[in-house]
Design a protein around this motif. Structure first.
Motif, PDB file in Angstrom:
ATOM      1  N   SER A  78      24.626   9.840  25.982  1.00 55.05           N
ATOM      2  CA  SER A  78      25.334  10.641  25.169  1.00 55.05           C
ATOM      3  C   SER A  78      26.890  10.181  25.176  1.00 55.05           C
ATOM      4  N   LYS A  79      27.653  11.091  24.555  1.00 52.44           N
ATOM      5  CA  LYS A  79      29.061  10.823  24.397  1.00 52.44           C
ATOM      6  C   LYS A  79      29.841  10.623  25.627  1.00 52.44           C
ATOM      7  N   ARG A  80      29.453  11.392  26.348  1.00 54.90           N
ATOM      8  CA  ARG A  80      30.231  11.420  27.861  1.00 54.90           C
ATOM      9  C   ARG A  80      29.833  10.303  28.650  1.00 54.90           C
ATOM     10  N   VAL A  81      28.791   9.909  28.741  1.00 59.60           N
ATOM     11  CA  VAL A  81      28.170   8.577  29.400  1.00 59.60           C
ATOM     12  C   VAL A  81      28.516   7.548  28.626  1.00 59.60           C
ATOM     13  N   SER A  82      28.540   7.481  27.385  1.00 61.28           N
ATOM     14  CA  SER A  82      29.009   6.338  26.726  1.00 61.28           C
ATOM     15  C   SER A  82      30.474   5.889  26.778  1.00 61.28           C
ATOM     16  N   LEU A  83      31.227   6.977  26.848  1.00 63.64           N
ATOM     17  CA  LEU A  83      32.838   6.665  27.203  1.00 63.64           C
ATOM     18  C   LEU A  83      32.931   6.157  28.656  1.00 63.64           C
ATOM     19  N   ARG A  84      32.330   6.775  29.660  1.00 65.37           N
ATOM     20  CA  ARG A  84      32.100   6.306  30.895  1.00 65.37           C
ATOM     21  C   ARG A  84      31.883   4.886  30.987  1.00 65.37           C
ATOM     22  N   ALA A  85      30.767   4.247  30.313  1.00 64.88           N
ATOM     23  CA  ALA A  85      30.209   3.154  30.242  1.00 64.88           C
ATOM     24  C   ALA A  85      31.364   2.140  29.717  1.00 64.88           C
ATOM     25  N   GLY A  86      32.058   2.592  28.709  1.00 63.64           N
ATOM     26  CA  GLY A  86      33.161   1.798  27.962  1.00 63.64           C
ATOM     27  C   GLY A  86      34.245   1.419  29.023  1.00 63.64           C
ATOM     28  N   LEU A  87      34.705   2.515  29.784  1.00 65.11           N
ATOM     29  CA  LEU A  87      35.772   2.568  30.722  1.00 65.11           C
ATOM     30  C   LEU A  87      35.385   1.568  31.719  1.00 65.11           C
ATOM     31  N   SER A  88      34.090   1.503  32.206  1.00 65.22           N
ATOM     32  CA  SER A  88      33.712   0.517  33.213  1.00 65.22           C
ATOM     33  C   SER A  88      33.383  -0.716  33.043  1.00 65.22           C
ATOM     34  N   LEU A  89      33.656  -1.254  31.738  1.00 66.15           N
ATOM     35  CA  LEU A  89      33.313  -2.625  31.461  1.00 66.15           C
ATOM     36  C   LEU A  89      34.462  -3.547  31.120  1.00 66.15           C
ATOM     37  N   CYS A  90      35.634  -3.155  31.716  1.00 61.82           N
ATOM     38  CA  CYS A  90      37.046  -3.798  31.302  1.00 61.82           C
ATOM     39  C   CYS A  90      37.458  -4.908  32.165  1.00 61.82           C
ATOM     40  N   ALA A  91      37.000  -5.159  32.988  1.00 60.58           N
ATOM     41  CA  ALA A  91      37.375  -6.259  34.065  1.00 60.58           C
ATOM     42  C   ALA A  91      36.759  -7.579  33.665  1.00 60.58           C
ATOM     43  N   ARG A  92      37.833  -8.595  33.549  1.00 61.49           N
ATOM     44  CA  ARG A  92      37.391  -9.858  33.409  1.00 61.49           C
ATOM     45  C   ARG A  92      37.313 -10.801  34.809  1.00 61.49           C
ATOM     46  N   GLY A  93      36.529 -11.760  34.638  1.00 68.11           N
ATOM     47  CA  GLY A  93      36.239 -12.522  35.981  1.00 68.11           C
ATOM     48  C   GLY A  93      35.722 -13.933  35.830  1.00 68.11           C
ATOM     49  N   LYS A 130      38.359  14.721  31.764  1.00 66.57           N
ATOM     50  CA  LYS A 130      39.279  15.360  31.011  1.00 66.57           C
ATOM     51  C   LYS A 130      39.192  15.321  29.435  1.00 66.57           C
ATOM     52  N   VAL A 131      38.283  14.291  29.043  1.00 68.08           N
ATOM     53  CA  VAL A 131      38.157  14.266  27.714  1.00 68.08           C
ATOM     54  C   VAL A 131      37.041  15.258  27.262  1.00 68.08           C
ATOM     55  N   TYR A 132      36.048  15.521  27.990  1.00 70.68           N
ATOM     56  CA  TYR A 132      34.810  16.170  27.614  1.00 70.68           C
ATOM     57  C   TYR A 132      34.735  17.431  28.496  1.00 70.68           C
ATOM     58  N   GLY A 133      35.734  17.529  29.623  1.00 70.27           N
ATOM     59  CA  GLY A 133      35.550  18.674  30.470  1.00 70.27           C
ATOM     60  C   GLY A 133      34.187  18.347  31.315  1.00 70.27           C
ATOM     61  N   LYS A 134      34.494  18.932  32.753  1.00 71.36           N
ATOM     62  CA  LYS A 134      33.706  18.987  33.948  1.00 71.36           C
ATOM     63  C   LYS A 134      32.282  19.155  33.195  1.00 71.36           C
ATOM     64  N   PRO A 135      31.223  18.636  33.623  1.00 71.11           N
ATOM     65  CA  PRO A 135      29.874  18.780  33.353  1.00 71.11           C
ATOM     66  C   PRO A 135      29.432  20.100  33.866  1.00 71.11           C
ATOM     67  N   LYS A 136      28.812  20.962  33.076  1.00 72.04           N
ATOM     68  CA  LYS A 136      28.406  22.319  33.569  1.00 72.04           C
ATOM     69  C   LYS A 136      26.942  22.041  34.419  1.00 72.04           C
ATOM     70  N   ARG A 137      27.055  22.678  35.755  1.00 73.00           N
ATOM     71  CA  ARG A 137      25.698  22.491  36.230  1.00 73.00           C
ATOM     72  C   ARG A 137      24.951  23.776  35.778  1.00 73.00           C
ATOM     73  N   LYS A 138      23.454  23.526  35.306  1.00 68.76           N
ATOM     74  CA  LYS A 138      22.859  24.707  35.004  1.00 68.76           C
ATOM     75  C   LYS A 138      22.443  25.562  36.232  1.00 68.76           C
ATOM     76  N   LYS A 139      22.560  26.812  36.171  1.00 67.89           N
ATOM     77  CA  LYS A 139      22.477  27.860  37.068  1.00 67.89           C
ATOM     78  C   LYS A 139      21.047  28.403  37.102  1.00 67.89           C
ATOM     79  N   LYS A 140      20.406  28.274  37.959  1.00 70.37           N
ATOM     80  CA  LYS A 140      18.955  28.698  38.251  1.00 70.37           C
ATOM     81  C   LYS A 140      18.942  30.194  38.692  1.00 70.37           C
ATOM     82  N   ASP A 141      18.287  31.071  38.140  1.00 74.51           N
ATOM     83  CA  ASP A 141      18.153  32.489  38.175  1.00 74.51           C
ATOM     84  C   ASP A 141      17.238  32.736  39.581  1.00 74.51           C
TER      85      ASP A 141
END
Length: 400
Positions: free
Chosen positions: A319-334, A376-387
């Motif tokens: 998803s867009k949310r998960v893709s952005l999180r992945a990109g931000l987590s790939l920046c370290a060099r070593g 902040k970019v996509y808002g907090k993920p909404k948890r599905k409420k169970k009836d």
């Protein structure tokens, strides 16, 4: 002077320093890897040419990639490869290609520009894998994509190193036949890993269960990892690639936790020495050469990895949310950046060293902040409420 001390005393003091920094990192909630690197920078005048430290650190990084390889059987790796090739090529174009062009634009020679591009290319597998584990993100949706990108880079980076070594030996020139020869050696090593995995190590699980003495088990498993890493070096490839393939060979057995249980304690003891050794290779006394190039390279290389996550993650099915999180987590060099930087001389070497420290630090911060930035970019993920409301007789009538 540490050089006047007995080697055993120096080793003990270094281990005590590693313990203290690891303990301190937990207290102040700061990445231990950065502390180990800075510790190495402080000890650079005393340990920069210490062969024992270099050897121990090499075994530490070999065992890290051996453990990583255990998570990827041939079948799983083949399935991932079908999904990651497009994202991997995008990574090569943005992180290596554009960074090389930027360095050329600042007046560097083709050799030095390609070297700087190589330094900016590969994400640190060791730092990223450690952060994924430390931050309890191994089970996240983006983790498989991130590891797939790292594996793709681990296959490409040794080729970059070999090309640079060939160019350096040839006065900066490199023929097409040399590249073909390097690719042939990589394929040979992969072929041997597959062959051994399907033949020699096919019944390895049964064999290892018969070994009651843990000491012999340590010697066997670490011997396999180090030997295959050494075989890669014999072929003028990266020991990291060899160690990863050694892990893949054993990933075919049923209960890999037996192997992990035997090797992980040794890995955890030796791995900090790799980051310390890396720190000793950085010379900061000469100042900051080409500061504008350094800043430009840092900004672009971080942006490039974020784009790889955003675009490549979507291609991978995230998803867009998960893709952005992945990109931000790939920046370290070593580690690969360090190996590539050792080929450099003069200004390029100092520039590369400063870049690696800065990129490792910024990359770790972005990894830690990735979930918050994504929210902040996509808002907090909404948890599905169970009836959970008990149906009334009125509700039952509406159903019917």
């Amino acid at each position: 002077m540490l050089s006047d001390f007995p080697t055993l005393l120096v080793a003990g003091l270094v281990l005590l320093g590693i313990f203290y920094l690891g303990f301190l990192s937990l207290k102040i909630n700061f990445p231990s890897v950065i502390l180990y690197i800075l510790f190495g920078v402080l000890l650079a005048d005393y340990l920069s040419h210490n062969e024992i430290l270099h050897f121990v650190s090499e075994i530490g990084i070999v065992l890290l990639f051996f453990i990583l390889g255990l998570e990827f059987s041939m079948k799983r790796l083949g399935a991932i490869a079908k999904k990651i090739w497009s994202s991997g090529l995008l990574d090569v174009a943005l992180s290596l290609g554009v960074s090389t062009l930027i360095a050329l634009g600042f007046g560097m020679s083709l050799f030095n520009a390609f070297l700087v591009g190589g330094v900016a290319y590969a994400t640190s597998s060791s730092i990223t894998a450690k952060l994924l584990d430390d931050k309890s993100r191994m089970a996240n949706k983006e983790t498989e994509f991130m590891l797939a990108v790292l594996i793709f880079e681990d296959l490409v980076a040794p080729i970059i190193i070999a090309v640079l070594i060939g160019m350096s030996a040839g006065g900066g020139e490199f023929a097409a036949i040399d590249l073909i020869f390097i690719l042939a050696k990589v394929m040979l090593l992969i072929g041997l890993a597959i062959l051994f995995g399907k033949t020699i190590f096919k019944r390895f699980e049964v064999f290892i269960e018969k070994i009651d003495d843990e000491d012999f088990k340590f010697a066997l498993l670490i011997g396999i990892a180090v030997s295959f890493g050494g075989l890669a070096l014999l072929l003028d490839l990266s020991e990291v690639l060899g160690a990863f393939l050694a892990g893949m060979m054993l990933a075919e057995i049923g209960k890999i936790e037996r192997v992990e249980h035997a090797v992980i304690p040794v890995r955890d003891l030796l791995l900090p020495t790799f980051f310390l050794s890396f720190g000793t290779s950085i010379e900061l006394g000469a100042g900051f050469p080409m500061p504008l190039l350094l800043v430009t390279l840092l900004i672009w290389s971080i942006l490039a990895k974020v784009l790889v996550g955003i675009i490549g993650g979507r291609w991978y099915g995230l998803s867009k949310r998960v893709s952005l999180r992945a990109g931000l987590s790939l920046c370290a060099r070593g580690e690969f950046s360090v190996v590539i930087a050792t080929v450099a001389t003069g200004t390029a070497q100092i520039l590369s060293g400063i870049y690696i420290i800065a990129a490792a630090f910024i990359g770790m911060l972005l990894f830690d902040m990735a979930p918050k930035i994504t929210n902040k970019v996509y808002g907090k993920p909404k948890r599905k409420k169970k009836d959970l409301r008990v149906p009334t007789s009125k509700d039952e009538k509406q159903i019917y």
